[in-house]
Design a protein around this motif. Sequence first.
Motif, PDB file in Angstrom:
ATOM      1  N   CYS A   1       0.823  -1.210   0.000  1.00 36.77           N
ATOM      2  CA  CYS A   1       0.000   0.000   0.000  1.00 36.77           C
ATOM      3  C   CYS A   1       0.855   1.257   0.000  1.00 36.77           C
ATOM      4  CB  CYS A   1      -0.929  -0.011   1.218  1.00 36.77           C
ATOM      5  SG  CYS A   1      -2.156  -1.329   1.196  1.00 36.77           S
ATOM      6  N   ILE A   2       1.845   1.282   0.874  1.00 29.04           N
ATOM      7  CA  ILE A   2       2.686   2.472   0.995  1.00 29.04           C
ATOM      8  C   ILE A   2       3.445   2.745  -0.288  1.00 29.04           C
ATOM      9  CG2 ILE A   2       4.724   3.386   2.172  1.00 29.04           C
ATOM     10  CD1 ILE A   2       3.784   1.879   4.680  1.00 29.04           C
ATOM     11  N   LEU A   3       3.842   1.662  -0.986  1.00 31.57           N
ATOM     12  CA  LEU A   3       4.824   1.811  -2.053  1.00 31.57           C
ATOM     13  C   LEU A   3       4.231   1.696  -3.447  1.00 31.57           C
ATOM     14  CD1 LEU A   3       7.502  -0.327  -0.305  1.00 31.57           C
ATOM     15  CD2 LEU A   3       7.308   2.141  -0.330  1.00 31.57           C
ATOM     16  N   LEU A   4       2.931   1.804  -3.581  1.00 26.01           N
ATOM     17  CA  LEU A   4       2.317   1.728  -4.893  1.00 26.01           C
ATOM     18  C   LEU A   4       2.880   2.778  -5.830  1.00 26.01           C
ATOM     19  CD1 LEU A   4       0.210   0.382  -6.674  1.00 26.01           C
ATOM     20  CD2 LEU A   4      -1.481   2.016  -5.802  1.00 26.01           C
ATOM     21  N   SER A   5       3.185   3.941  -5.289  1.00 27.31           N
ATOM     22  CA  SER A   5       3.717   5.011  -6.131  1.00 27.31           C
ATOM     23  C   SER A   5       5.041   4.620  -6.764  1.00 27.31           C
ATOM     24  CB  SER A   5       3.907   6.289  -5.316  1.00 27.31           C
ATOM     25  OG  SER A   5       4.815   6.079  -4.267  1.00 27.31           O
ATOM     26  N   SER A   6       5.832   3.804  -6.091  1.00 32.61           N
ATOM     27  CA  SER A   6       7.110   3.402  -6.673  1.00 32.61           C
ATOM     28  C   SER A   6       6.900   2.523  -7.888  1.00 32.61           C
ATOM     29  CB  SER A   6       7.968   2.668  -5.638  1.00 32.61           C
ATOM     30  OG  SER A   6       7.446   1.414  -5.342  1.00 32.61           O
ATOM     31  N   PHE A   7       5.824   1.724  -7.901  1.00 30.96           N
ATOM     32  CA  PHE A   7       5.507   0.920  -9.077  1.00 30.96           C
ATOM     33  C   PHE A   7       5.225   1.814 -10.272  1.00 30.96           C
ATOM     34  CE2 PHE A   7       3.703  -2.760  -6.455  1.00 30.96           C
ATOM     35  CZ  PHE A   7       4.920  -3.400  -6.508  1.00 30.96           C
ATOM     36  N   VAL A   8       4.406   2.823 -10.028  1.00 34.85           N
ATOM     37  CA  VAL A   8       4.033   3.709 -11.120  1.00 34.85           C
ATOM     38  C   VAL A   8       5.263   4.382 -11.693  1.00 34.85           C
ATOM     39  CG1 VAL A   8       2.698   5.749 -11.727  1.00 34.85           C
ATOM     40  CG2 VAL A   8       1.745   4.082 -10.134  1.00 34.85           C
ATOM     41  N   LEU A   9       6.119   4.869 -10.818  1.00 34.64           N
ATOM     42  CA  LEU A   9       7.326   5.548 -11.253  1.00 34.64           C
ATOM     43  C   LEU A   9       8.228   4.601 -12.027  1.00 34.64           C
ATOM     44  CD1 LEU A   9       8.904   8.155 -11.196  1.00 34.64           C
ATOM     45  CD2 LEU A   9       9.885   7.477  -9.011  1.00 34.64           C
ATOM     46  N   ALA A  10       8.422   3.378 -11.488  1.00 35.74           N
ATOM     47  CA  ALA A  10       9.283   2.428 -12.185  1.00 35.74           C
ATOM     48  C   ALA A  10       8.684   2.011 -13.506  1.00 35.74           C
ATOM     49  CB  ALA A  10       9.520   1.205 -11.304  1.00 35.74           C
ATOM     50  N   GLY A  11       7.369   1.877 -13.551  1.00 36.25           N
ATOM     51  CA  GLY A  11       6.717   1.495 -14.791  1.00 36.25           C
ATOM     52  C   GLY A  11       6.936   2.509 -15.890  1.00 36.25           C
ATOM     53  N   LEU A  12       7.088   3.776 -15.526  1.00 31.95           N
ATOM     54  CA  LEU A  12       7.376   4.804 -16.519  1.00 31.95           C
ATOM     55  C   LEU A  12       8.833   4.804 -16.944  1.00 31.95           C
ATOM     56  CD1 LEU A  12       5.348   7.757 -14.972  1.00 31.95           C
ATOM     57  CD2 LEU A  12       4.730   6.407 -16.971  1.00 31.95           C
ATOM     58  N   ALA A  13       9.659   4.020 -16.223  1.00 27.64           N
ATOM     59  CA  ALA A  13      11.078   3.889 -16.549  1.00 27.64           C
ATOM     60  C   ALA A  13      11.786   5.237 -16.592  1.00 27.64           C
ATOM     61  CB  ALA A  13      11.267   3.161 -17.878  1.00 27.64           C
ATOM     62  N   LEU A  14      11.455   6.113 -15.643  1.00 28.76           N
ATOM     63  CA  LEU A  14      12.134   7.401 -15.595  1.00 28.76           C
ATOM     64  C   LEU A  14      13.517   7.227 -15.007  1.00 28.76           C
ATOM     65  CD1 LEU A  14       9.244   9.621 -14.201  1.00 28.76           C
ATOM     66  CD2 LEU A  14       9.991   9.433 -16.568  1.00 28.76           C
ATOM     67  N   PRO A  15      14.542   7.815 -15.603  1.00 28.64           N
ATOM     68  CA  PRO A  15      15.892   7.687 -15.051  1.00 28.64           C
ATOM     69  C   PRO A  15      16.068   8.531 -13.801  1.00 28.64           C
ATOM     70  CG  PRO A  15      15.925   9.064 -17.022  1.00 28.64           C
ATOM     71  CD  PRO A  15      14.530   8.554 -16.871  1.00 28.64           C
ATOM     72  N   LEU A  16      15.837   7.940 -12.653  1.00 26.28           N
ATOM     73  CA  LEU A  16      15.940   8.657 -11.393  1.00 26.28           C
ATOM     74  C   LEU A  16      17.387   9.052 -11.138  1.00 26.28           C
ATOM     75  CD1 LEU A  16      13.658   6.464  -9.135  1.00 26.28           C
ATOM     76  CD2 LEU A  16      13.026   8.395 -10.570  1.00 26.28           C
ATOM     77  N   ASN A  17      17.582  10.228 -10.547  1.00 28.02           N
ATOM     78  CA  ASN A  17      18.905  10.719 -10.198  1.00 28.02           C
ATOM     79  C   ASN A  17      19.842  10.824 -11.392  1.00 28.02           C
ATOM     80  OD1 ASN A  17      18.240  10.923  -7.484  1.00 28.02           O
ATOM     81  ND2 ASN A  17      18.833   8.808  -7.067  1.00 28.02           N
ATOM     82  N   ALA A  18      19.274  10.901 -12.614  1.00 22.19           N
ATOM     83  CA  ALA A  18      20.130  11.025 -13.788  1.00 22.19           C
ATOM     84  C   ALA A  18      20.992  12.270 -13.651  1.00 22.19           C
ATOM     85  CB  ALA A  18      19.276  11.110 -15.050  1.00 22.19           C
ATOM     86  N   GLN A  19      22.289  12.129 -13.916  1.00 23.56           N
ATOM     87  CA  GLN A  19      23.234  13.209 -13.720  1.00 23.56           C
ATOM     88  C   GLN A  19      23.883  13.590 -15.039  1.00 23.56           C
ATOM     89  OE1 GLN A  19      23.529  14.684 -10.653  1.00 23.56           O
ATOM     90  NE2 GLN A  19      21.857  13.302 -10.157  1.00 23.56           N
ATOM     91  N   ASP A  20      24.365  14.837 -15.078  1.00 26.23           N
ATOM     92  CA  ASP A  20      24.988  15.328 -16.293  1.00 26.23           C
ATOM     93  C   ASP A  20      26.191  14.499 -16.700  1.00 26.23           C
ATOM     94  OD1 ASP A  20      24.397  18.820 -15.456  1.00 26.23           O
ATOM     95  OD2 ASP A  20      23.114  17.323 -16.412  1.00 26.23           O
ATOM     96  N   GLY A  21      26.865  13.884 -15.724  1.00 21.93           N
ATOM     97  CA  GLY A  21      28.083  13.150 -16.030  1.00 21.93           C
ATOM     98  C   GLY A  21      27.858  11.793 -16.658  1.00 21.93           C
ATOM     99  N   GLN A  22      26.629  11.265 -16.586  1.00 23.71           N
ATOM    100  CA  GLN A  22      26.423   9.942 -17.154  1.00 23.71           C
ATOM    101  C   GLN A  22      26.330  10.033 -18.675  1.00 23.71           C
ATOM    102  OE1 GLN A  22      22.877   7.868 -15.972  1.00 23.71           O
ATOM    103  NE2 GLN A  22      21.504   9.403 -16.778  1.00 23.71           N
ATOM    104  N   ARG A  23      26.675   8.963 -19.342  1.00 16.56           N
ATOM    105  CA  ARG A  23      26.652   8.940 -20.798  1.00 16.56           C
ATOM    106  C   ARG A  23      25.228   9.102 -21.313  1.00 16.56           C
ATOM    107  NH1 ARG A  23      30.980   6.602 -23.505  1.00 16.56           N
ATOM    108  NH2 ARG A  23      32.784   6.204 -22.148  1.00 16.56           N
ATOM    109  N   PRO A  24      25.032   9.906 -22.335  1.00 15.06           N
ATOM    110  CA  PRO A  24      23.676  10.092 -22.853  1.00 15.06           C
ATOM    111  C   PRO A  24      23.063   8.799 -23.363  1.00 15.06           C
ATOM    112  CG  PRO A  24      25.317  11.119 -24.288  1.00 15.06           C
ATOM    113  CD  PRO A  24      26.010  10.752 -23.026  1.00 15.06           C
ATOM    114  N   GLU A  25      23.890   7.892 -23.896  1.00 16.71           N
ATOM    115  CA  GLU A  25      23.342   6.626 -24.386  1.00 16.71           C
ATOM    116  C   GLU A  25      22.837   5.752 -23.236  1.00 16.71           C
ATOM    117  OE1 GLU A  25      27.930   6.090 -24.870  1.00 16.71           O
ATOM    118  OE2 GLU A  25      26.479   7.717 -24.571  1.00 16.71           O
ATOM    119  N   VAL A  26      23.387   5.975 -22.042  1.00 15.26           N
ATOM    120  CA  VAL A  26      22.911   5.238 -20.874  1.00 15.26           C
ATOM    121  C   VAL A  26      21.509   5.696 -20.497  1.00 15.26           C
ATOM    122  CG1 VAL A  26      23.272   4.902 -18.397  1.00 15.26           C
ATOM    123  CG2 VAL A  26      25.206   4.693 -19.983  1.00 15.26           C
ATOM    124  N   ALA A  27      21.327   7.007 -20.423  1.00 16.73           N
ATOM    125  CA  ALA A  27      20.000   7.533 -20.095  1.00 16.73           C
ATOM    126  C   ALA A  27      18.981   7.146 -21.154  1.00 16.73           C
ATOM    127  CB  ALA A  27      20.072   9.055 -19.948  1.00 16.73           C
TER     128      ALA A  27
END
Length: 444
Positions: free
Chosen positions: A6-32
Amino acid sequence: MSRNACILLSSFVLAGLALPLNAQDGQRPEVAAAASELGAKVVAWRRDLHQYPELGNRETRTAALVADHLRALGLEPKTGIATTGVTAVLRGGKPGPRIALRADMDALPVTETSGLPFASKATSTYRGETVGVMHACGHDAHTSVLMGVAEALVAMRDELPGEVLFVFQPAEEGPPDDEKGGAKEMLAQGVFRDFKPDAVFGLHVFSTLQAGKLGVRSGPTMAASDRFNIVVKGRQTHGSRPWGGVDPIVAAADVIGTAQTIVSRRQDISRQPVVVSFGAIKGGIRYNIIPDQVELVGTIRTFDDGMRDAVFADLANVAEKVAAAHGATVEANVPDQDGNPVTANDPPLTARMRPSLEKVAGPGNLVDMPLNMGAEDFSFYAREVPGLFFFVGATPAGQDPATAPSNHSPEFFLDESALDLGMRAMLQLTLDYLHGEGVPASGG
C-alpha cells in the motif's frame, strides 16, 4: 495488500514509466536513452520472474526466458552450464578489452507475504519438505537488469569496443544437498576458459540502502560463508521416563547455548567480525517420545582465514564435548561442504570505476558500504580476475532501511526504481571500462 504494497504503490508507477531517477549530467547520454527505452521491459521481466521463481539448479523457466531473449538479440547463448546457467558473448565492432557481467537467477525457500499483485504462489521441495518459493533476495531484479543491459549493448554493437560475456548463473544461494552448483561450478565447467575477461562486474539490490543510492566498498566487502551440519545422537525412549534413554534434544540445546561462546569468548572480534548462527533444528515427531537424534544446521561468517579455521575447530570441539557430557555422541561436519570465500573488490578497479558510479548516482548518493556479513559466490569470479561488486538501494522513501524487511524476508519489497538505477549503473560501468575511462595515461 500488505502495508508495504500500500505504501509503495507510487514506486511501481514511477518504475513502470522507466524514468531515469537521479540522472546526472556526467552519465553517458546513451545510458539515459537506453534506460528510458528499455525500462518498461525490465520492469515487466522482473514482475514475471518474481511471480514464477525457481530454486537453485531448478531455474529451467528462468533460463529459457533468458536464452530466448539473448537469441532474439542475435546472440548465441550457451545453456545448461552448471545445470541451468546461461552465457553469451557480445563482440563489439571495435577492438578493446573483455569484461564479464554476472546476474544470479535463483530464488529462496520462502513463502511470500508481501501482498503484491504479482506475488509468488509457487511451491517446491527443499530438504524433503514442501516449501513456498520467493525471490526474497532480489535475484529477479538482477536477471532482469542484465537482460536489459544486454539489449542496450547489442544496440550499440557497431561502436562498442571490446567484448562482453553475459553470465546468468544458477544456485547463488547454494545448490541442493548432494548437488554441485553456483559460481564455483560455472567456473569448473569452463565459463572463463574460452573467454577470460579483464574484469568482472556484478550488482545486488539491498534493503539496507535507500532507493536512489548506490553502495560500494574497496577490498573485503562480504563475508566468507560456510555451512555446518551437526547430528546429536542419543537413545530413544518414552517421554515419561527420560532416564531410560539419552535425550538428544537437551544435549542439542546445550550445544547451541555453549556454541555462543565461540564468538563472544574465543574470537578476537576487535580484529574482524565473526558470526555463528543456527538456522534449523530437526528432531522428534511426537510429544511424548524422546527421539534418537537431533540435526542442527547453520552458517559461519568470517573475514579472516585464520579465524575461519579456528571457528571450525571450536564448533566441532564444542559439539563433541558437550554432547559427551550428556552421554550423547555427535557427527559434526564443520563445514559440511566447500563454502564461499570473502567477496573482495579489487582496489585499483574500484578506484577506477568509482567515478562511473558517482556519475549515475549523483552527489551524495554513492555510499561507502561497511563490512557486510552476508555472502556472495561472486567471490569465486573475483578470485579469477579483478572484480567489482556493488549495491543498489531497494528500500523506498518513507521507510527506514534499518527496519525495512530485509533480503531473505517473506516481506522483502523492492522499490522498482532500483531496476532503472541498477541498469544505468551497470551500463555506465561497462561503457566507461570498455572505452578506457579512468585508465592512467602512460608516461612518455
